[in-house]
Design a protein around this motif. Structure first.
Motif, PDB file in Angstrom:
ATOM      1  N   ALA A   1       1.965   1.695  -7.080  1.00 40.80           N
ATOM      2  CA  ALA A   1       2.215   2.219  -5.731  1.00 40.80           C
ATOM      3  C   ALA A   1       1.163   1.699  -4.755  1.00 40.80           C
ATOM      4  N   TRP A   2      -0.102   1.671  -5.197  1.00 40.03           N
ATOM      5  CA  TRP A   2      -1.198   1.221  -4.329  1.00 40.03           C
ATOM      6  C   TRP A   2      -1.040  -0.247  -3.954  1.00 40.03           C
TER       7      TRP A   2
ATOM      8  N   LEU B   1       1.776  -0.712  -1.396  1.00 42.23           N
ATOM      9  CA  LEU B   1       1.367  -0.287  -0.061  1.00 42.23           C
ATOM     10  C   LEU B   1       0.301  -1.217   0.517  1.00 42.23           C
TER      11      LEU B   1
ATOM     12  N   CYS C   1      -4.367   4.907   0.370  1.00 45.61           N
ATOM     13  CA  CYS C   1      -4.676   5.292  -1.005  1.00 45.61           C
ATOM     14  C   CYS C   1      -4.111   6.676  -1.327  1.00 45.61           C
TER      15      CYS C   1
ATOM     16  N   ASP D   1      -1.521   8.064   0.077  1.00 44.04           N
ATOM     17  CA  ASP D   1      -0.073   7.896  -0.020  1.00 44.04           C
ATOM     18  C   ASP D   1       0.322   7.312  -1.374  1.00 44.04           C
ATOM     19  N   ALA D   2      -0.453   6.373  -1.870  1.00 36.57           N
ATOM     20  CA  ALA D   2      -0.154   5.751  -3.166  1.00 36.57           C
ATOM     21  C   ALA D   2      -0.184   6.792  -4.280  1.00 36.57           C
TER      22      ALA D   2
ATOM     23  N   GLN E   1       2.900   9.073  -3.840  1.00 39.07           N
ATOM     24  CA  GLN E   1       4.156   8.383  -4.148  1.00 39.07           C
ATOM     25  C   GLN E   1       4.306   8.071  -5.634  1.00 39.07           C
ATOM     26  N   ALA E   2       3.203   7.930  -6.333  1.00 34.94           N
ATOM     27  CA  ALA E   2       3.252   7.573  -7.747  1.00 34.94           C
ATOM     28  C   ALA E   2       3.809   8.708  -8.608  1.00 34.94           C
TER      29      ALA E   2
END
Length: 100
Positions: free
Chosen positions: A18-19, A22, A65, A67-68, A71-72
């Protein structure tokens, strides 16, 4: 212990994927930076909280970060028996993200 390591590795893979996604699509930084977080995961594998540790050096990178991590998830229920003294408690993981 044998079941915890693969679960943590799975979490790490999901967050890293995810990171990176993004990072490549939303971040245009050109200087080194880092961000530290505490991520709280429920026994059901939900991301309950993501807290910044310290003062963000780059607010955009910090937000990316966070958000990652969010989202993960979810990561699935804990694949191990939680000892009685830890029943109802969440798993806390400290993350450090670095760019360049």
């Amino acid at each position: 212990e044998d079941e915890m390591a693969p679960y943590l590795a799975k979490i790490r893979r999901h967050v890293e994927q995810a990171w990176l996604g993004l990072l490549f699509t939303r971040y245009s930084g050109t200087s080194p930076t880092e961000a530290e977080f505490v991520c709280v995961i429920t026994p059901q594998g939900q991301v309950a909280d993501v807290r910044t540790q310290g003062r963000p050096k780059d607010p955009l990178f910090d937000a990316l970060c966070k958000d990652a991590i969010r989202q993960a998830g979810p990561f699935g229920t804990f694949p191990f028996e939680v000892p009685d003294m830890y029943q109802g408690k969440n798993l806390e993981i400290q993350w450090t993200f670095r760019f360049l």
